[in-house]
Design an enzyme around this catalytic site. Sequence first.
Site, PDB file in Angstrom:
ATOM      1  CE  LYS A   1      -1.946   2.949   2.037  1.00 42.56           C
ATOM      2  NZ  LYS A   1      -1.654   4.366   1.705  1.00 42.56           N
TER       3      LYS A   1
ATOM      4  CD  GLU B   1      13.293   0.961   7.684  1.00 39.69           C
ATOM      5  OE1 GLU B   1      13.144   1.765   6.760  1.00 39.69           O
ATOM      6  OE2 GLU B   1      13.945  -0.094   7.574  1.00 39.69           O
TER       7      GLU B   1
ATOM      8  CB  CYS C   1      13.171   9.368   8.050  1.00 39.54           C
ATOM      9  SG  CYS C   1      14.310   8.185   7.322  1.00 39.54           S
TER      10      CYS C   1
ATOM     11  CD  GLU D   1       9.508  13.212  11.496  1.00 40.85           C
ATOM     12  OE1 GLU D   1       8.336  12.814  11.564  1.00 40.85           O
ATOM     13  OE2 GLU D   1      10.438  12.531  11.049  1.00 40.85           O
TER      14      GLU D   1
HETATM   15  P1  NAD Z   1       2.429   8.377   7.404  1.00 39.58           P
HETATM   16  O1  NAD Z   1       2.638   7.602   8.636  1.00 39.58           O
HETATM   17  O2  NAD Z   1       1.434   9.478   7.412  1.00 39.58           O
HETATM   18  O3  NAD Z   1       1.985   7.431   6.202  1.00 39.58           O
HETATM   19  C1  NAD Z   1       2.768   6.325   5.812  1.00 39.58           C
HETATM   20  C2  NAD Z   1       1.876   5.292   5.172  1.00 39.58           C
HETATM   21  O4  NAD Z   1       0.993   4.768   6.149  1.00 39.58           O
HETATM   22  C3  NAD Z   1       0.991   5.815   4.045  1.00 39.58           C
HETATM   23  O5  NAD Z   1       0.944   4.847   3.029  1.00 39.58           O
HETATM   24  C4  NAD Z   1      -0.361   5.963   4.727  1.00 39.58           C
HETATM   25  O6  NAD Z   1      -1.450   5.889   3.843  1.00 39.58           O
HETATM   26  C5  NAD Z   1      -0.339   4.765   5.658  1.00 39.58           C
HETATM   27  N1  NAD Z   1      -1.229   4.857   6.809  1.00 39.58           N
HETATM   28  C6  NAD Z   1      -1.604   5.957   7.494  1.00 39.58           C
HETATM   29  N2  NAD Z   1      -2.414   5.617   8.522  1.00 39.58           N
HETATM   30  C7  NAD Z   1      -2.553   4.263   8.489  1.00 39.58           C
HETATM   31  C8  NAD Z   1      -3.263   3.321   9.279  1.00 39.58           C
HETATM   32  N3  NAD Z   1      -3.983   3.685  10.340  1.00 39.58           N
HETATM   33  N4  NAD Z   1      -3.183   2.013   8.944  1.00 39.58           N
HETATM   34  C9  NAD Z   1      -2.445   1.614   7.881  1.00 39.58           C
HETATM   35  N5  NAD Z   1      -1.755   2.471   7.085  1.00 39.58           N
HETATM   36  C10 NAD Z   1      -1.797   3.775   7.386  1.00 39.58           C
HETATM   37  O7  NAD Z   1       3.866   8.899   6.978  1.00 39.58           O
HETATM   38  P2  NAD Z   1       4.223   9.846   5.748  1.00 39.58           P
HETATM   39  O8  NAD Z   1       3.672  11.199   6.076  1.00 39.58           O
HETATM   40  O9  NAD Z   1       3.844   9.186   4.488  1.00 39.58           O
HETATM   41  O10 NAD Z   1       5.826   9.874   5.808  1.00 39.58           O
HETATM   42  C11 NAD Z   1       6.543  10.766   6.603  1.00 39.58           C
HETATM   43  C12 NAD Z   1       6.921  10.132   7.924  1.00 39.58           C
HETATM   44  O11 NAD Z   1       7.616   8.937   7.683  1.00 39.58           O
HETATM   45  C13 NAD Z   1       7.850  10.965   8.773  1.00 39.58           C
HETATM   46  O12 NAD Z   1       7.477  10.846  10.119  1.00 39.58           O
HETATM   47  C14 NAD Z   1       9.202  10.313   8.570  1.00 39.58           C
HETATM   48  O13 NAD Z   1      10.130  10.506   9.597  1.00 39.58           O
HETATM   49  C15 NAD Z   1       8.813   8.889   8.442  1.00 39.58           C
HETATM   50  N6  NAD Z   1       9.839   8.126   7.714  1.00 39.58           N
HETATM   51  C16 NAD Z   1      10.662   7.305   8.426  1.00 39.58           C
HETATM   52  C17 NAD Z   1      11.668   6.608   7.775  1.00 39.58           C
HETATM   53  C18 NAD Z   1      12.636   5.709   8.511  1.00 39.58           C
HETATM   54  O14 NAD Z   1      13.396   5.003   7.861  1.00 39.58           O
HETATM   55  N7  NAD Z   1      12.644   5.709   9.833  1.00 39.58           N
HETATM   56  C19 NAD Z   1      11.807   6.740   6.404  1.00 39.58           C
HETATM   57  C20 NAD Z   1      10.949   7.597   5.712  1.00 39.58           C
HETATM   58  C21 NAD Z   1       9.946   8.281   6.380  1.00 39.58           C
HETATM   59  O1  6OD Z   2      18.614   4.180   2.712  1.00 37.49           O
HETATM   60  C1  6OD Z   2      17.722   3.467   3.180  1.00 37.49           C
HETATM   61  O2  6OD Z   2      17.742   2.228   3.094  1.00 37.49           O
HETATM   62  C2  6OD Z   2      16.586   4.089   3.858  1.00 37.49           C
HETATM   63  N1  6OD Z   2      15.687   3.252   4.384  1.00 37.49           N
HETATM   64  C3  6OD Z   2      16.497   5.438   3.913  1.00 37.49           C
HETATM   65  C4  6OD Z   2      15.467   6.125   4.577  1.00 37.49           C
HETATM   66  C5  6OD Z   2      15.307   7.443   4.398  1.00 37.49           C
HETATM   67  C6  6OD Z   2      14.266   8.154   5.047  1.00 37.49           C
HETATM   68  O3  6OD Z   2      13.680   9.109   4.582  1.00 37.49           O
END
Ligand code: NAD
Ligand code: 6OD
Length: 488
Positions: free
Chosen positions: A180, A256, A290, A392
């Site tokens: 998804k 993550e 992130c 964040e």
């Molecule tokens: P988000 O959590 O809003 O959404 C991520 C995904 O989850 C989307 O596909 C969304 O539709 C889905 N989703 C939302 N609510 C849900 C639920 N209740 N059940 C199932 N699926 C659901 O995140 P975003 O805004 O798309 O991305 C930004 C965030 O992601 C930031 O907080 C960022 O730090 C984090 N992020 C973390 C990493 C990492 O590696 N730690 C990497 C990239 C992004």
């Molecule tokens: O480099 C990667 O494998 C990874 N998961 C990066 C994540 C970036 C976050 O925005």
Amino acid sequence: MSTKEILNFINGEYTKGTSGKTFENRTPVDGSLIGVVHEAGRAEVDAAVKAAREALTGPWGKMTNDQRSEILHRVANGVTARFDEFLKAECADTGKPVSIANHIDIPRGAANFKVFADLVKNVGNESFETPTPDGTGALNFSVRRPKGVIGVISPWNLPLLLMTWKVGPALACGNTVVVKPSEETPATTALLGEVMNEAGVPPGVYNVIHGFGPDSAGAFLTEHPGVDAITFTGETRTGEAIMKAAAVGVRDVSFELGGKNPGIVFADCDMEKAIEGTMRSVFANCGQVCLGTERVYVERPIFDEFVARFAESAKQLKLGIPEDPTVDMGPLVSHEHQRKVLSYYQKAKDAGATIVLGGGVPNMPAELAAGAWVEPTIWTGLPDDAAVITEEIFGPCCHIRPFDTEEEVIKLANSLPYGLAAAVWTENTSRALRVSGQIECGICWVNSWFLRDLRTAFGGSKQSGIGREGGEHSLEFYTELKNICIKL
Ligand code: NAD
Ligand code: 6OD
């Protein structure tokens, strides 16, 4: 830009499904419509999970590691062969500059398949010769088996990169997946279905369902009892909701999540390197990484010089359309996200920050005025408990604060519930070892940022994640390790 229909991909075929619901996919560059996405209802999620379940024991499940690995190499080559299509779709969905996506997002989308296809062929398992009272002994050895149907929920900031970072190892280990993608960025995940078919991936191995989170495809997938494990990248709060769903049936999760990452600049750093690296860690991908730095701590003797030179570099950032190779920064991913980031710009003002740079919406040419643009922004002078320092933001901004001692800065770095990444800038190796060892995070870079080796452990500590993926660590989540004990 022509308007496209973006479909679900189930059992090797594209389908509108029966929900009758669609949603618009608009580019954040100028707000224009680029696609209409067909939303999956419960029926499509059921069909996708069923297809994935059947494929597990079908041809995919019967293949050897070598055979699956060969197919995954073809997937990687297929992404590379259609590089420009992926690039165009990713840049339209996210607004990110082509110059970023063509050396990060799309190449990593291909590499994520190759690395894990090779890895699974070369990893051995443990074995023990066990003494027994009768003297004949026993042999204990382990084998790895796929975990089953994996639900993959991915975010919008690096859509293809982060989705394939999960799908690559999942498939290499013999699992099947239902993905998804974020509702903001569905295009490349959908396009990958064509590549899967061209590469000879059997129907049902890779499935894509589109939609939102709660009361939509995301929740339908994570709540589905036919899903054996869930791998998720996104916000910490979403992780909490998904963890609740996964608790039913005691299903495994790999998370993550969010971060509020510190960058620590010591007076003994190489200033050029520290500024160049911090520029990337704050502003790359319009701050939507992130691992990005939103809290910069600079040792007091070089604080004024660092702030002045950093602001001077940030002033040079060129904002513009993805296709312009001289552009450094695109818009944010959406107007919704723009509202969130601007609300923090306002909070910084209200809390009395010194606005060193930016702080608002840039003046863009008329044809881009409907895009989700924000200015690169730098603040100083806020107390440690200000919202822009503790929460964040996920935008092109940072707060810079002076510090006096190693102990003080380690305490500041560790003061939040997040623990994803950190960047430390020093030319003193002993200090680098001392400090990196004490920061509570999953990944600590010294004199670099986002320098990746896909064999290494990747993940967050504290509220930034659960588990590690990368290299052999991915096998911990994507396989069941089974011990077999043979009495000799
Ligand atoms: P988000 O959590 O809003 O959404 C991520 C995904 O989850 C989307 O596909 C969304 O539709 C889905 N989703 C939302 N609510 C849900 C639920 N209740 N059940 C199932 N699926 C659901 O995140 P975003 O805004 O798309 O991305 C930004 C965030 O992601 C930031 O907080 C960022 O730090 C984090 N992020 C973390 C990493 C990492 O590696 N730690 C990497 C990239 C992004
Ligand atoms: O480099 C990667 O494998 C990874 N998961 C990066 C994540 C970036 C976050 O925005």
